[in-house]
Design a protein around this motif. Sequence first.
Motif, short mmCIF file in Angstrom:
data_model
loop_
_atom_site.label_atom_id
_atom_site.label_comp_id
_atom_site.label_asym_id
_atom_site.label_seq_id
_atom_site.Cartn_x
_atom_site.Cartn_y
_atom_site.Cartn_z
N ARG A 46 23.52 -40.72 -5.32
CA ARG A 46 22.62 -39.83 -5.82
C ARG A 46 21.24 -40.71 -5.82
O ARG A 46 20.22 -39.77 -5.50
CB ARG A 46 22.93 -39.41 -7.21
N PHE A 47 20.89 -41.74 -6.05
CA PHE A 47 19.70 -42.43 -6.15
C PHE A 47 19.15 -42.50 -4.58
O PHE A 47 18.20 -42.14 -4.46
CB PHE A 47 19.97 -43.80 -6.46
N LEU A 48 20.03 -42.78 -3.70
CA LEU A 48 19.66 -42.54 -2.11
C LEU A 48 19.33 -41.47 -1.69
O LEU A 48 18.40 -41.15 -0.61
CB LEU A 48 20.68 -43.38 -1.35
N SER A 49 19.77 -40.30 -2.26
CA SER A 49 19.58 -38.90 -1.97
C SER A 49 18.20 -38.47 -2.41
O SER A 49 17.83 -37.43 -2.35
CB SER A 49 20.68 -37.97 -2.19
N GLY A 50 17.39 -39.30 -3.43
CA GLY A 50 16.27 -38.92 -3.98
C GLY A 50 16.26 -38.64 -5.51
O GLY A 50 14.97 -38.43 -6.23
N ASP A 51 17.45 -38.72 -6.03
CA ASP A 51 17.39 -38.72 -7.74
C ASP A 51 17.07 -40.11 -7.91
O ASP A 51 18.10 -40.61 -8.28
CB ASP A 51 18.66 -38.14 -7.92
N PHE A 52 15.74 -40.29 -8.43
CA PHE A 52 15.50 -41.90 -8.70
C PHE A 52 16.08 -42.41 -10.10
O PHE A 52 16.08 -43.36 -10.34
CB PHE A 52 13.90 -41.95 -8.62
N ALA A 53 16.30 -41.52 -10.91
CA ALA A 53 16.61 -41.35 -12.30
C ALA A 53 18.14 -42.22 -12.24
O ALA A 53 18.65 -42.98 -13.28
CB ALA A 53 16.78 -40.51 -13.25
N LEU A 55 19.34 -44.58 -10.34
CA LEU A 55 19.26 -45.84 -10.31
C LEU A 55 19.28 -46.69 -11.80
O LEU A 55 20.17 -47.87 -11.84
CB LEU A 55 17.76 -46.55 -9.68
N ARG A 110 18.82 -57.67 -5.66
CA ARG A 110 18.87 -56.62 -4.43
C ARG A 110 19.48 -57.10 -3.11
O ARG A 110 18.69 -56.88 -1.95
CB ARG A 110 17.27 -56.06 -4.40
#
Length: 148
Positions: A46-53, A55, A110
Amino acid sequence: MLQPATLDAPQPPHRPRAGTWVWRVLRTVLTLQALDAFLQPVLAGRFLSGDFAMLALHRQNGTYVGGLSMAVLALAFISWGLYQVPGRIVAGLATLGPIAGLQIFLGFTRSLGVHVPLGVAFIGLSGWLMFWVWTHQPAVRLSQRVKA
């Protein structure tokens, strides 16, 4: 011709084995840990698809996975002492805690080249151990059978 009746000894009522509460707790905690571990790649995706919350949620959920893995580590050694759990299963259960700690470290630094494949292995191991624990019954050690 009539067969003589055989007298069977009366059967005692079924009681759960002494100490099986540890096995039930191990099953529950390991199931929660495995399900929580399965959630990790969903949150990362979900983070990689643009939903930065996601992460931050991935990071927080990783600490829950680590805590549950440490609880599994403690329960593995207790179960090893109480039941005749094979050494390879105990070793697998005992490695979940250190691997989760390493995963948390690799995620914060990372180091995704190691974090991602190790995460896949971690989820596979968690799922396999959860399956094994749910498909096997604990065996009480001989020393405890004598006391009962």
